[in-house]
Scaffold this active site. Structure first.
Site, PDB file in Angstrom:
ATOM      1  N   SER A 170       0.830  -1.193   0.000  1.00 52.42           N
ATOM      2  CA  SER A 170       0.000   0.000   0.000  1.00 52.42           C
ATOM      3  C   SER A 170       0.876   1.260   0.000  1.00 52.42           C
ATOM      4  CB  SER A 170      -0.968  -0.035   1.198  1.00 52.42           C
ATOM      5  OG  SER A 170      -2.021   0.869   1.017  1.00 52.42           O
ATOM      6  N   ASP A 185      -5.999  -3.492  -2.559  1.00 47.42           N
ATOM      7  CA  ASP A 185      -4.931  -3.120  -1.625  1.00 47.42           C
ATOM      8  C   ASP A 185      -4.237  -4.340  -1.023  1.00 47.42           C
ATOM      9  OD1 ASP A 185      -3.718  -2.222   1.016  1.00 47.42           O
ATOM     10  OD2 ASP A 185      -4.475  -0.308   0.271  1.00 47.42           O
TER      11      ASP A 185
END
Length: 282
Positions: A38, A164
């Site tokens: 991320s 993600d």
């Protein structure tokens, strides 16, 4: 000894990782391997491209500037956000501003061009699996790793779609060990230290559930470190539970304070665990 930097996810809180990196580089600690998830993938890409203390200035400038570009990168005007949510049914914000900002910083950089081995974690939708990018476009990999469910759309790379990386491996300590690291410095944003409370609202249930899953995996990997591998979990400072809310995730006002506080805390941590730096040491 093979040294790995593991950079975890955390949105705006990723600024604290800059303070950790500064503390590491000022001690002369540099990575042989960089792993990112991320926002940690974004910071990690910068470090893998420039794996020494000279990266701190551009990283700091990037995060200092986030206060002005953040609203464009992380969200639009409220009415446009609502319209997008209704039209798509899957996300609130466009990923184009984020990708454009990354292109301006990293261009068409590929993993193969980096001076340090770098890998980025994302969650494959079609395979329901953890995926590690280690070749091709760095920007595409970072966008995929940062595709927060519900906020940004799934990212397509090739024939697959990704969400993600924090869903499957938020702080990839075990991956570093798997790739041969014998000394791992974990750069995390502070959430793993917070006491969780029983959720009282529907939207809190998902956050607490995710935190349990994330912390369980990280703590298990920490406990299962093989002999001969040392892990150092650097401390984050200047964060709080308000950062876990939707509004808090876009609050860039405390970026510099978080960097500075975390640098001081990480410097003290490294002195405690590795011994103080002695003047005149190389």
């Amino acid at each position: 000894m093979t040294t790995a930097f593991v950079l975890g996810g955390g949105g705006v809180l990723g600024a604290v990782e800059v303070g950790m990196l500064r503390a590491l580089f000022e001690r002369g600690i540099t990575p042989d391997l960089v792993l990112g998830t991320s926002v940690g993938a974004l910071n990690g890409a910068m470090v893998a491209r420039q794996p020494d203390a000279t990266v701190i200035e551009p990283l700091t400038e990037l995060w200092q500037g986030a206060g002005t570009v953040g609203p464009d990168v992380y969200g639009d005007r409220p009415l446009r956000t609502v319209r997008r949510a209704v039209a798509t049914g899957t996300h609130l914000w466009s990923s184009q501003p984020l990708k454009q900002a990354l292109l301006e910083e990293l261009g068409d950089l590929t993993f193969e061009e980096l001076p340090v081995r770098f890998q980025v974690c994302a969650a494959s939708i079609e395979r329901a699996a953890e995926h590690w990018f280690d070749s091709g476009s760095v920007v595409d990999a970072v966008v995929a790793s940062a595709a927060v469910p519900g906020l940004l759309p799934p990212a397509q790379v090739g024939d697959e779609h990704y969400l993600d990386g924090g869903i499957v491996n938020s702080v990839p300590l075990g991956r570093a060990v798997q790739l041969g690291a014998t000394r791992v410095f974990v750069l995390q944003v502070g959430r793993i230290d917070r006491q969780l409370s029983v959720p009282k609202r529907p939207w809190e249930v998902a956050r607490v559930s995710f935190e349990i899953a994330r912390r369980h995996r990280f703590n298990r990997e920490l406990e299962e470190l093989p002999d001969g591998v040392a892990a150092y979990v650097l401390p984050a400072r200047g964060t709080s539970t308000k950062d876990d809310t939707l509004l808090g995730s876009r609050d860039f006002a405390s970026v510099q304070e978080r960097i500075d506080l975390t640098f001081e805390a990480s410097k003290e941590y490294l002195d405690e665990h590795l011994g103080p730096v002695i003047a005149g040491d190389p």
